[in-house]
Write an enzyme that holds these catalytic residues in place. Structure first.
Site, PDB file in Angstrom:
ATOM      1  CE1 TYR A 154      -8.415  -4.616   1.917  1.00  0.00           C
ATOM      2  CE2 TYR A 154      -6.407  -5.713   2.802  1.00  0.00           C
ATOM      3  CZ  TYR A 154      -7.031  -4.687   2.268  1.00  0.00           C
ATOM      4  OH  TYR A 154      -6.152  -3.707   1.763  1.00  0.00           O
ATOM      5  CD  GLU A 155      -7.823  -6.150  -2.912  1.00  0.00           C
ATOM      6  OE1 GLU A 155      -8.352  -5.896  -4.105  1.00  0.00           O
ATOM      7  OE2 GLU A 155      -6.859  -6.613  -2.983  1.00  0.00           O
ATOM      8  CG  MET A 193      -4.906  -6.118   7.164  1.00  0.00           C
ATOM      9  SD  MET A 193      -6.161  -4.883   6.829  1.00  0.00           S
ATOM     10  CE  MET A 193      -6.196  -3.790   8.076  1.00  0.00           C
ATOM     11  CB  SER A 194      -0.626  -8.235   2.598  1.00  0.00           C
ATOM     12  OG  SER A 194       0.483  -7.530   2.999  1.00  0.00           O
ATOM     13  CG  HIS A 233      -2.493  -1.747  -3.416  1.00  0.00           C
ATOM     14  ND1 HIS A 233      -1.740  -2.808  -3.266  1.00  0.00           N
ATOM     15  CD2 HIS A 233      -3.022  -1.332  -2.092  1.00  0.00           C
ATOM     16  CE1 HIS A 233      -1.732  -2.966  -2.130  1.00  0.00           C
ATOM     17  NE2 HIS A 233      -2.301  -2.041  -1.284  1.00  0.00           N
ATOM     18  CG  ASN A 271      -0.620   2.571  11.436  1.00  0.00           C
ATOM     19  OD1 ASN A 271      -0.553   1.939  10.605  1.00  0.00           O
ATOM     20  ND2 ASN A 271      -1.259   1.966  12.428  1.00  0.00           N
ATOM     21  CB  ALA A 331       1.428  -0.392   4.499  1.00  0.00           C
ATOM     22  CG  HIS A 356      -4.802  -6.817   0.215  1.00  0.00           C
ATOM     23  ND1 HIS A 356      -5.024  -6.038  -0.975  1.00  0.00           N
ATOM     24  CD2 HIS A 356      -3.800  -6.364   1.008  1.00  0.00           C
ATOM     25  CE1 HIS A 356      -3.920  -5.115  -0.619  1.00  0.00           C
ATOM     26  NE2 HIS A 356      -3.032  -5.428   0.442  1.00  0.00           N
ATOM     27  CG  HIS A 377      -6.332   2.482   3.067  1.00  0.00           C
ATOM     28  ND1 HIS A 377      -5.407   1.427   2.969  1.00  0.00           N
ATOM     29  CD2 HIS A 377      -6.470   2.764   1.841  1.00  0.00           C
ATOM     30  CE1 HIS A 377      -5.047   1.041   1.890  1.00  0.00           C
ATOM     31  NE2 HIS A 377      -5.539   1.928   0.976  1.00  0.00           N
ATOM     32  CB  SER A 383      -0.932   0.017   1.284  1.00  0.00           C
ATOM     33  OG  SER A 383      -1.874  -0.886   1.086  1.00  0.00           O
TER      34      SER A 383
HETATM   35  N1  HPA Z   1      -3.101  -2.912  11.231  1.00  0.00           N
HETATM   36  C1  HPA Z   1      -3.230  -3.516  10.088  1.00  0.00           C
HETATM   37  N2  HPA Z   1      -2.743  -3.464   8.958  1.00  0.00           N
HETATM   38  C2  HPA Z   1      -2.136  -2.192   8.904  1.00  0.00           C
HETATM   39  C3  HPA Z   1      -2.143  -1.398   9.675  1.00  0.00           C
HETATM   40  C4  HPA Z   1      -2.454  -1.596  11.068  1.00  0.00           C
HETATM   41  O1  HPA Z   1      -2.380  -0.779  11.961  1.00  0.00           O
HETATM   42  N3  HPA Z   1      -1.251  -0.170   9.039  1.00  0.00           N
HETATM   43  C5  HPA Z   1      -1.149  -0.782   7.883  1.00  0.00           C
HETATM   44  N4  HPA Z   1      -1.527  -1.699   7.543  1.00  0.00           N
END
Ligand code: HPA
Length: 264
Positions: free
Chosen positions: A84-85, A202-203, A58, A226, A112, A82, A239, A28
């Site tokens: 989750y998509e 998440m990947s 992306h 973050n 990310a 992903h 996001h 990401s």
């Molecule tokens: N959690 C899950 N996935 C992420 C995060 C997060 O804090 N930051 C970037 N991708």
């Protein structure tokens, strides 16, 4: 027209006249190697059976070419698929399978991720030493895969040394892959820290597992976008923030990726 592996090989041959053994998947918001020499690019939709990349940040483009005119060519996948998509595992792993079929033996996976260390800062990079699979059994993938060391330890060691020599800051830790798509609660973050994770995303986990079971050498680098746990508790994230920070950290990421290619 869409390309399968065979017709794509002809495209490569025509544009480069060479084979490629190294591929990078960009997560990401991460931008790197935007100007490759002697190469080309295709949107994922031009590759047969590939879905479209739907997540913001992306691009959904596969590029290839030389990072500098005297360097071997690499693949750069700008964006991934992903779970989750709503994709199944087969679509989530399209890039890895495509690279394997093209003869790629060295795969660098970036993402990310949220940092789980209170003293880490957005924009830090973390070399992934190990991973935790919280994406379910489907990411187990292969009975023949014995995932004791999914990441190439010698490659990791060489990259750490090169980054130290060049003064490029690089953290190291364990990545945990969750299904998402929502970010974590404070309780979940504390649980993940207790479980041994330093960064959460998440990947990556299924891609690493599949690449390893194909015998590819794998390296992983997270961009900490973050810091999910602060001394006061959990921090909210979005996001857009993830994409913005990853973009800002892209210059350092490209330098580290360049070292990673040379440390392989
Ligand atoms: N959690 C899950 N996935 C992420 C995060 C997060 O804090 N930051 C970037 N991708």
């Amino acid at each position: 027209m869409t390309h399968d592996v065979q017709s794509f090989k002809q495209v490569l041959q025509a544009s480069l006249g060479d084979t490629i053994d190294t591929a990078i998947i960009l997560g990401s918001g991460i931008r790197a190697f935007e100007n490759l020499f002697d190469g080309g690019q295709l949107p994922y939709q031009a590759l047969s059976e590939f879905p479209a990349a739907t997540v913001a940040g992306h691009a959904g483009v596969l590029s290839w070419g030389r990072p500098a005119s005297d360097e071997p060519a690499i693949f750069v996948a700008r964006g991934r698929f992903h779970l989750y998509e709503g994709h199944g595992l087969v679509d989530t792993l399209r890039l890895v399978e495509f690279f394997f079929a093209l003869g790629v033996t060295k795969l660098i996976i970036t993402n990310a991720a949220g940092g789980l260390r209170a003293d880490w800062r957005p924009g830090d990079l973390m070399l992934i030493e190990d991973q935790l699979n919280f994406q379910g059994l489907q990411a187990g993938l292969s009975q023949t895969f014995s995932p004791v060391t999914p990441f190439d330890g010698a490659w990791v060691e060489r990259l750490v040394k090169r980054c130290q020599t060049r003064g490029l800051p690089l953290r190291q830790g364990t990545y945990v892959g969750l299904l998402g798509p929502s970010y974590e609660t404070m309780a979940e973050n504390h649980f993940l820290i207790f479980a041994g994770a330093d960064a959460v995303g998440m990947s990556t986990v299924p891609e690493v597992a599949r690449a390893c079971s194909h015998g590819m050498r794998v390296l992983g680098i997270s961009c900490i976008t973050n810091v999910s746990v602060t001394p006061k508790g959990a921090a909210e994230t979005s996001h857009q923030e993830v994409v913005d920070v990853a973009k800002a950290a892209s210059e350092l990421m490209e330098q580290v990726l360049f070292e990673a290619i040379h440390a392989a």
